[in-house]
Design an enzyme around this catalytic site. Structure first.
Site, PDB file in Angstrom:
ATOM      1  CD  GLU A  27       8.923 -34.231  43.076  1.00 24.09           C
ATOM      2  OE1 GLU A  27       9.343 -34.022  44.109  1.00 24.09           O
ATOM      3  OE2 GLU A  27       8.464 -35.476  42.962  1.00 24.09           O
ATOM      4  CG  HIS A  81       7.263 -32.909  48.028  1.00 20.45           C
ATOM      5  ND1 HIS A  81       6.849 -33.471  48.975  1.00 20.45           N
ATOM      6  CD2 HIS A  81       7.153 -34.002  46.988  1.00 20.45           C
ATOM      7  CE1 HIS A  81       6.607 -34.706  48.723  1.00 20.45           C
ATOM      8  NE2 HIS A  81       6.842 -35.092  47.548  1.00 20.45           N
ATOM      9  CG  HIS A  83       4.037 -36.131  43.801  1.00 18.80           C
ATOM     10  ND1 HIS A  83       3.220 -37.072  44.395  1.00 18.80           N
ATOM     11  CD2 HIS A  83       5.187 -35.893  44.392  1.00 18.80           C
ATOM     12  CE1 HIS A  83       4.164 -37.417  45.388  1.00 18.80           C
ATOM     13  NE2 HIS A  83       5.166 -36.725  45.366  1.00 18.80           N
ATOM     14  CG  ASP A  94       7.794 -38.378  48.123  1.00 21.52           C
ATOM     15  OD1 ASP A  94       8.618 -37.787  48.062  1.00 21.52           O
ATOM     16  OD2 ASP A  94       6.572 -38.267  47.894  1.00 21.52           O
TER      17      ASP A  94
HETATM   18 ZN   LIG Z   1       6.888 -36.798  46.553  1.00 22.81          ZN
END
Ligand SMILES: [Zn+2]
Length: 136
Positions: A27, A81, A83, A94
């Site tokens: 990520e 961020h 995925h 998260d």
């Molecule tokens: Zn996430």
């Protein structure tokens, strides 16, 4: 929660998608800078974990980028961020690790092409989806 759509500069979306692809298979993460008018800039931070299913914004990067933003009269509106293999929906991790009430969380999901983008606000322990429009 705000009713009107959040304004996000087109360049922010492009920068976040580019970073997400470069960071594969892990990520990516970074800060969203802007002001009350919207999100104007995405700045990269290192991801301090190599666990492919979570992100930890490198603390030193976080402090440095935050200071630079303040010096330029910008505020940290939130975080982004990616995925790598799933949709742009906040994960249980998260939710457990989010620590900034009122901040925006932009997620780019690379499971689809073009990538899926979701904007959320974290409040009272939960993410609420925020509508957004891209502006030049
Ligand atoms: Zn996430």
């Amino acid at each position: 929660m705000k009713e009107e759509a959040e304004k996000v500069r087109r360049g922010v979306i492009a920068a976040v998608v580019r970073h997400a692809r470069e960071a594969l298979p892990t990520e990516c993460c970074g800060l969203l800078l802007g002001d009350e008018g919207g999100v104007g800039e995405a700045v990269r931070t290192r991801n301090a974990t190599d666990d492919p299913s979570r992100f930890v914004i490198d603390p030193a990067d976080h402090i440095a980028r935050r200071r630079e933003a303040r010096d330029r009269g910008l505020s940290v509106r939130g975080f982004y961020h990616s995925h790598p293999r799933s949709a742009a929906v906040p994960s249980a991790t998260d939710r457990e690790e989010a620590a900034y009430p009122g901040h925006l969380y932009l997620i780019v999901g690379l499971a689809s092409d073009p990538p899926d983008l979701g904007l959320y606000q974290f409040d009272a322990g939960n993410f609420h989806q925020v509508p957004f429009v891209t502006v030049d």
